[in-house]
Design an enzyme around this catalytic site. Sequence first.
Site, PDB file in Angstrom:
ATOM      1  N   SER A 147      -3.288   2.181   7.107  1.00 35.01           N
ATOM      2  CA  SER A 147      -3.510   0.748   7.384  1.00 35.01           C
ATOM      3  C   SER A 147      -4.980   0.529   7.673  1.00 35.01           C
ATOM      4  O   SER A 147      -5.694   1.441   8.103  1.00 35.01           O
ATOM      5  CB  SER A 147      -2.747   0.308   8.636  1.00 35.01           C
ATOM      6  OG  SER A 147      -1.389   0.573   8.552  1.00 35.01           O
ATOM      7  N   THR A 148      -5.428  -0.709   7.479  1.00 36.74           N
ATOM      8  CA  THR A 148      -6.789  -1.076   7.877  1.00 36.74           C
ATOM      9  C   THR A 148      -6.763  -1.405   9.370  1.00 36.74           C
ATOM     10  O   THR A 148      -5.984  -2.249   9.806  1.00 36.74           O
ATOM     11  CB  THR A 148      -7.264  -2.313   7.075  1.00 36.74           C
ATOM     12  OG1 THR A 148      -7.135  -2.005   5.686  1.00 36.74           O
ATOM     13  CG2 THR A 148      -8.706  -2.660   7.407  1.00 36.74           C
TER      14      THR A 148
ATOM     15  N   ALA B  99      -6.822  -2.657  -5.070  1.00 35.60           N
ATOM     16  CA  ALA B  99      -6.667  -4.112  -5.112  1.00 35.60           C
ATOM     17  C   ALA B  99      -5.328  -4.411  -5.766  1.00 35.60           C
ATOM     18  O   ALA B  99      -4.888  -3.683  -6.669  1.00 35.60           O
ATOM     19  CB  ALA B  99      -7.806  -4.746  -5.904  1.00 35.60           C
TER      20      ALA B  99
ATOM     21  N   CYS C  31      -6.076  -9.348   2.949  1.00 35.02           N
ATOM     22  CA  CYS C  31      -7.081  -8.477   3.571  1.00 35.02           C
ATOM     23  C   CYS C  31      -8.379  -9.151   3.973  1.00 35.02           C
ATOM     24  O   CYS C  31      -8.832  -8.975   5.104  1.00 35.02           O
ATOM     25  CB  CYS C  31      -7.399  -7.330   2.623  1.00 35.02           C
ATOM     26  SG  CYS C  31      -5.980  -6.281   2.326  1.00 35.02           S
TER      27      CYS C  31
ATOM     28  N   ALA D 161     -16.255  -2.840   6.371  1.00 33.77           N
ATOM     29  CA  ALA D 161     -17.546  -3.201   5.773  1.00 33.77           C
ATOM     30  C   ALA D 161     -17.375  -3.497   4.279  1.00 33.77           C
ATOM     31  O   ALA D 161     -17.922  -4.481   3.757  1.00 33.77           O
ATOM     32  CB  ALA D 161     -18.550  -2.074   5.981  1.00 33.77           C
TER      33      ALA D 161
ATOM     34  N   PHE E 187      -8.404   1.503  -0.710  1.00 36.52           N
ATOM     35  CA  PHE E 187      -9.290   0.517  -1.336  1.00 36.52           C
ATOM     36  C   PHE E 187      -8.658  -0.151  -2.559  1.00 36.52           C
ATOM     37  O   PHE E 187      -9.333  -0.872  -3.289  1.00 36.52           O
ATOM     38  CB  PHE E 187     -10.614   1.173  -1.736  1.00 36.52           C
ATOM     39  CG  PHE E 187     -11.426   1.651  -0.556  1.00 36.52           C
ATOM     40  CD1 PHE E 187     -12.175   0.752   0.196  1.00 36.52           C
ATOM     41  CD2 PHE E 187     -11.418   2.991  -0.175  1.00 36.52           C
ATOM     42  CE1 PHE E 187     -12.922   1.180   1.299  1.00 36.52           C
ATOM     43  CE2 PHE E 187     -12.159   3.434   0.922  1.00 36.52           C
ATOM     44  CZ  PHE E 187     -12.911   2.518   1.660  1.00 36.52           C
TER      45      PHE E 187
ATOM     46  N   THR F 267      -3.445 -10.374  12.044  1.00 36.58           N
ATOM     47  CA  THR F 267      -4.329 -10.957  13.054  1.00 36.58           C
ATOM     48  C   THR F 267      -3.474 -11.392  14.244  1.00 36.58           C
ATOM     49  O   THR F 267      -2.384 -11.942  14.069  1.00 36.58           O
ATOM     50  CB  THR F 267      -5.065 -12.183  12.449  1.00 36.58           C
ATOM     51  OG1 THR F 267      -5.733 -11.754  11.264  1.00 36.58           O
ATOM     52  CG2 THR F 267      -6.072 -12.747  13.427  1.00 36.58           C
TER      53      THR F 267
ATOM     54  N   VAL G  49       0.834  -1.201   0.000  1.00 37.50           N
ATOM     55  CA  VAL G  49       0.000   0.000   0.000  1.00 37.50           C
ATOM     56  C   VAL G  49       0.873   1.257   0.000  1.00 37.50           C
ATOM     57  O   VAL G  49       0.731   2.136  -0.856  1.00 37.50           O
ATOM     58  CB  VAL G  49      -0.949   0.003   1.215  1.00 37.50           C
ATOM     59  CG1 VAL G  49      -1.646   1.344   1.364  1.00 37.50           C
ATOM     60  CG2 VAL G  49      -1.979  -1.098   1.046  1.00 37.50           C
ATOM     61  N   GLY G  50       1.798   1.339   0.969  1.00 38.96           N
ATOM     62  CA  GLY G  50       2.622   2.541   1.114  1.00 38.96           C
ATOM     63  C   GLY G  50       3.379   2.887  -0.163  1.00 38.96           C
ATOM     64  O   GLY G  50       3.341   4.041  -0.620  1.00 38.96           O
TER      65      GLY G  50
END
Length: 480
Positions: free
Chosen positions: A127-128, A160, A272, A218, A158, A90, A12-13
Amino acid sequence: MVKICCIGAGYVGGPTMAVIALKCPTIEVAVVDISVPKILAWNSDQLPIYEPGLDEVVKQCRGKNLFFSTDVERHVSEADIIFVSVNTPTKTRGLGAGKAADLTYWESAARMIADVSKTDKIVVEKSTVPVKTAEAIEKILTHNSKGIKYQILSNPEFLAEGTAIKDLFNPDRVLIGGRETPDGLKAIQALKSVYAQWVPEERILTTNLWSAELSKLAANAFLAQRISSINAMSALCEATGADVSQVSHAVGKDTRIGPKFLNASVGFGGSCFQKDILNLIYICECNGLNEVAGYWKQVIKVNDYQKNRFVNRVVSSMFNTVSGKKIAILGFAFKKDTGDTRETPAIDVCKGLLGDKAKLSVYDPQVTEDQIQRDLSMNKFDWDHPIHLQPVSPTAAKEVSFAWDPYEATKDAHGVCILTEWDEFKTLDFQRIFKQMQKPAFVFDGRNVVDVQKLREIGFIVYSIGKPLDPWLKDMPVMA
Ligand SMILES: NC(=O)c1ccc[n+]([C@@H]2O[C@H](COP(=O)([O-])OP(=O)(O)OC[C@H]3O[C@@H](n4cnc5c(N)ncnc54)[C@H](O)[C@@H]3O)[C@@H](O)[C@H]2O)c1
Ligand SMILES: O=c1ccn([C@@H]2O[C@H](COP(=O)(O)OP(=O)(O)O[C@H]3O[C@H](CO)[C@@H](O)[C@H](O)[C@H]3O)[C@@H](O)[C@H]2O)c(=O)[nH]1
């Protein structure tokens, strides 16, 4: 000149900051990471991740207004806006193990920001993270603030993988959540003005912090739920003679449902979906919403069911044993156009086949042998920690070999499993493959990429997810 620093030079970064640098030539962007090899790679011709179009973007800005560095503290202290895009895996131990997000890396980044900052900062959650993380981060920052003011924004990503550059150039929406105070609104505007350089105003949504944090979880839950829904239907298709591609086409034509994300598969993977749904389940449980948690749990259960079902189809078709048999695995990445293997269904399928003593020969155009060996010997959830914290020398899985091309992988094989939808698998010379395989020769298509009819004409016994069954398989028991 506005200075942006992004902590975390990962999937992502790296791409997100490269695109910000490209679209905003007047902003200086530094991407920092604790991993020395990763930063060396970002500064070389061999970038650490494979992503179509990324090389060109990086080449255009690197050394001008885009920098990759391990000097985390200096760049953080100089920045006006700090994005935090570190791992949020996790939890594997303690309270919430197996479900809750592990915020160790986030917290250490926040403490470091508090330690080195000398001027006011906008800190952006990229981050999520679980809902209410911003509150915890605010506490860490303000308790150590030495009079410095921080504004926390939630700006979930968002993109992918495999289409990251396309998604960043032309996002469906950019979401910015912040405090509804004058300083909070000012910070939202500051970040909005960065994206407004190339994203149309109406696609930049602003919300409160908790809505932004929850919207990310969500969105992933909804996307994964669609895949589990069509995968559940694929089992029913096999039992009834319906064809899942025809069913998804017919269902998707309803404009209220839409055609995207309805491809049946061996199961969803990636870093994800499972992680974020587990996180959502944990938050529901913590809020006493057990029925809601149970609803989302089912999305993961169906995904596990789909992977098990695939392995059981392979074993039962091949006379109920694959012991000592060579099985070619075509594709190991969790989807095409990426080398990422985090949570790829290929890991579960390979482990399932190895459990029945198969000998595997794996080919993937973007995944290295070392990565495959690591993945097959790593514990659950270890894969999503920074690389230097992962097991150093994983015990090699002895029954797994690595092939440089699909023809080598399938030579003398009893069966072929297609686990990633790489375009090149659509144009393989299956006549040639058939000739060099043991007979009967089986193809198990976990991505519905092959022309089933054509392969059956060549002589293969073919299983394709959710498609009418081969006569060979019809009388086999359906089990999970
Ligand atoms: N991969 C995706 O497609 C995607 C898309 C949207 C959101 N996300 C979310 O974005 C976050 C990052 O995901 P990713 O796929 O880029 O992960 P990644 O593992 O590719 O990158 C994270 C990087 O952070 C670095 N890091 C960890 N702690 C650090 C610290 N204290 N200081 C400096 N660097 C540190 C690691 O070394 C690693 O390079 C996760 O929360 C993920 O859920 C991922
Ligand atoms: O119809 C479909 C679509 C996807 N998949 C599988 O689902 C997984 C995830 O695919 P995709 O969502 O395309 O890739 P990710 O990179 O994991 O992206 C998801 O996860 C990111 C991280 O949070 C989000 O930012 C993205 O919006 C979200 O699409 C892969 O294994 C795909 O093969 C299917 O099986 N059938």
